[in-house]
Write a protein that holds these residues in place. Structure first.
Motif, PDB file in Angstrom:
ATOM      1  N   GLU A  15     -13.518  17.241 -24.839  1.00 42.58           N
ATOM      2  CA  GLU A  15     -14.082  18.546 -25.240  1.00 42.58           C
ATOM      3  C   GLU A  15     -15.063  18.446 -26.409  1.00 42.58           C
ATOM      4  O   GLU A  15     -15.717  19.418 -26.754  1.00 42.58           O
ATOM      5  N   MET A  16     -15.137  17.272 -27.012  1.00 42.48           N
ATOM      6  CA  MET A  16     -16.000  17.127 -28.203  1.00 42.48           C
ATOM      7  C   MET A  16     -17.474  17.286 -27.832  1.00 42.48           C
ATOM      8  O   MET A  16     -17.892  16.869 -26.760  1.00 42.48           O
ATOM      9  N   PRO A  85      -9.414  19.483 -37.438  1.00 44.40           N
ATOM     10  CA  PRO A  85      -8.627  20.633 -36.967  1.00 44.40           C
ATOM     11  C   PRO A  85      -9.255  21.974 -37.349  1.00 44.40           C
ATOM     12  O   PRO A  85      -9.866  22.095 -38.410  1.00 44.40           O
ATOM     13  N   LEU A  86      -9.117  22.927 -36.449  1.00 45.76           N
ATOM     14  CA  LEU A  86      -9.398  24.322 -36.799  1.00 45.76           C
ATOM     15  C   LEU A  86      -8.034  24.947 -37.068  1.00 45.76           C
ATOM     16  O   LEU A  86      -7.145  24.914 -36.213  1.00 45.76           O
ATOM     17  N   ILE A  87      -7.859  25.478 -38.266  1.00 43.26           N
ATOM     18  CA  ILE A  87      -6.529  25.943 -38.683  1.00 43.26           C
ATOM     19  C   ILE A  87      -6.501  27.458 -38.828  1.00 43.26           C
ATOM     20  O   ILE A  87      -7.404  28.046 -39.422  1.00 43.26           O
ATOM     21  N   TYR A 104      -9.827  28.341 -40.757  1.00 41.15           N
ATOM     22  CA  TYR A 104     -10.720  27.426 -41.470  1.00 41.15           C
ATOM     23  C   TYR A 104     -10.827  26.105 -40.739  1.00 41.15           C
ATOM     24  O   TYR A 104      -9.909  25.665 -40.064  1.00 41.15           O
ATOM     25  N   LYS A 105     -12.016  25.516 -40.872  1.00 40.09           N
ATOM     26  CA  LYS A 105     -12.276  24.222 -40.267  1.00 40.09           C
ATOM     27  C   LYS A 105     -12.139  23.197 -41.379  1.00 40.09           C
ATOM     28  O   LYS A 105     -12.873  23.249 -42.368  1.00 40.09           O
ATOM     29  N   GLU A 248     -17.675  22.426 -32.861  1.00 41.97           N
ATOM     30  CA  GLU A 248     -16.235  22.247 -32.608  1.00 41.97           C
ATOM     31  C   GLU A 248     -15.466  23.540 -32.905  1.00 41.97           C
ATOM     32  O   GLU A 248     -14.563  23.915 -32.153  1.00 41.97           O
ATOM     33  N   SER A 249     -15.831  24.201 -34.002  1.00 41.60           N
ATOM     34  CA  SER A 249     -15.130  25.447 -34.360  1.00 41.60           C
ATOM     35  C   SER A 249     -15.282  26.473 -33.252  1.00 41.60           C
ATOM     36  O   SER A 249     -14.319  27.139 -32.858  1.00 41.60           O
TER      37      SER A 249
END
Ligand SMILES: *Cc1c(COP(=O)(O)O)cnc(C)c1O
Length: 457
Positions: A15-16, A85-87, A104-105, A248-249
């Motif tokens: 997915e990147m 990570p997207l958190i 947040y990324k 990515e986000s």
């Protein structure tokens, strides 16, 4: 009810993103070109290629291709430390008791501790591909120098890093990380360059600045065969490499059908924020969303909120090309604020243009408020944030608190650019209650503006 959004979202390698996003290709008007200070004429590719790698110059001047392929040799290195990570900040939301949704990324999960490795990887790859032997650079807080040292080690290049003296002294362990990756590190201003010697003579005892360190690194690159200079921020191609953060986000948030109402980030030279907003700003430029973009800078170095939109040198020794940007003047000497990565007199020409044309907002915040926010964030989300990143945390928290007051359920996305493990001297001051806030007076600003060149303005 939709399923609960997970605390952390990691994309799979499949997915990147395979391309970067070139935000300039979406802008209706381009920022004005770099000028050669000697002639007052736009810099040619040939002139820029004496300082920078060829492929980076091509990217710098590319205003038409919306997407640019990320070469496999870079994507391979990215898998060392990406995806990030997207958190979903559930704990922070709870602590603030806000109806806002906060995401947040987090870019701090690599040894350099920040997003800087995204562009370091790309620039070292292109330098190697061009057949160069060595590269030079400057570093402020040390994240960029560390990132480039990692990338230079990976691709097999020699590297000389000029580190701003205040940071060099505040962060002795940075030096050791950089040396472990095989790079040379020198405190700037140094007596190894003409630019450094001149500044030392004029301002003995100065703690240095990013502008001064840039001048030393550029001079060294020009005088060394098979060597080029690499810049960690400000330039358009650096922002483009950082678009991986935003891409990515967005891929992660799109999975849940979530679109932010606000995208918030800290700004030094503007690279992480330019990268974070890239896909969302591209949509806004096409009239497809109405997202609020809020860039955050330190009150001690308010390049956008109190700067002028003018042509200026990118360095304080006045040897680089002139860029049209928001600036405090290349001789503005920022006070020793702890967010070393945000102590830069200018701002990315792309972000400057977007701000000038009304596509984004800017907020300036004081470091004592920033550290207060960092402390609250660390206690609930667990991550010890970099002082730079904490500027974004502060404004994201302010916006979430406003939501509490109005009862609005806004979606906030912010960039958490790095960790603060090398900033413990700053945390110590904060914990001991001895941290000071620095705000330039009108006189300080006037002194900086007096250094603006007449060429171009
Ligand atoms: C360098 C740095 C910044 C600021 O640089 P930009 O080019 O504006 O992104 C922000 N946060 C951290 C952790 C940094 O290392």
């Amino acid at each position: 009810m939709s399923a609960k959004i997970p605390y952390k979202t990691y994309l799979t390698e499949e997915e990147m993103p395979k391309t970067w996003l070139n935000l300039k290709a979406f802008m209706k008007e381009q920022h004005e070109p770099f000028l050669n200070p000697a002639t007052g004429k736009p810099c040619t590719a040939e002139e820029l290629e004496q300082v920078f790698c060829k492929e980076c110059v091509e990217q710098e001047l590319n205003c038409t291709d919306k997407e640019i392929e990320i070469p496999e040799g870079i994507r391979n290195f990215y898998t060392n430390f990406r995806p990030s990570p997207l958190i979903r900040a559930y704990f922070l939301e709870k602590m603030l008791d806000t109806p806002a949704e906060i995401y947040y990324k987090f870019e701090g999960n690599n040894t350099s501790g920040s997003h800087k490795l995204n562009s370091a990887a790309a620039q070292a790859y292109y330098a190697k591909k061009q057949g160069l032997k060595s590269i030079t650079t400057e570093t402020g807080a040390g994240q960029w120098g560390t990132a480039l040292a990692m990338a230079a080690a990976f691709y097999g290049l020699d590297l000389k890093v000029f580190m701003v003296k205040t940071s060099y002294e505040q962060k002795p362990y940075r030096k050791e990380v950089i040396r472990t990756y095989g790079a040379d590190i020198i405190a700037s201003p140094s007596d190894t360059t003409e630019a450094g010697r001149k500044i030392l003579k004029e301002f003995p005892g100065t703690g240095g600045s990013l502008g001064c360190a840039i001048a030393e690194a550029v001079e060294t690159a020009i005088k060394t065969p098979d060597c080029r200079y690499v810049l960690g921020s400000v330039l358009d191609h650096v922002l483009m490499h950082q678009s991986i953060i935003g891409l990515e986000s967005k891929t992660a948030l799109d999975k849940y059908g979530v679109t932010p109402d606000m995208v918030i980030g800290c700004m030094g030279g503007g690279s992480n924020y330019g990268g974070l907003i890239a896909p969302y700003m591209a949509e806004k430029l096409q009239g497809k969303n109405n997202i609020r973009f809020i860039g955050v800078e330190p009150a001690s170095c308010p390049s956008m909120s109190r700067g002028k939109y003018a042509y200026d040198f990118c360095d304080s020794a006045k040897i680089t090309p002139l860029a049209k940007m928001y600036t405090l003047g290349c001789e503005f000497m920022p006070s020793p604020d702890h967010a070393g990565g945000l102590r830069y007199h200018g701002m990315s020409p792309v972000l400057s243009k977007l701000y000038h044309d009304g596509y984004m907002e800017v907020r300036a915040v004081k470091q004592s408020e920033v550290f207060k926010a960092a402390e609250e964030f660390a206690r609930c989300e667990g991550i010890l944030p970099a002082p730079e990143s904490s500027h974004a945390i502060k404004v994201a928290m302010d916006e979430a608190i406003k939501c509490k007051e109005t009862g609005e359920k806004k979606v906030i996305l912010f960039g958490l650019t790095g960790t603060g493990y090398f900033d413990l001297a700053a945390y110590k001051q904060f914990n001991e209650g001895t941290m000071k806030d620095y705000i330039p007076t009108e006189k300080d600003l006037e002194r900086g503006f007096a250094s603006l060149p007449s060429v171009g303005n």
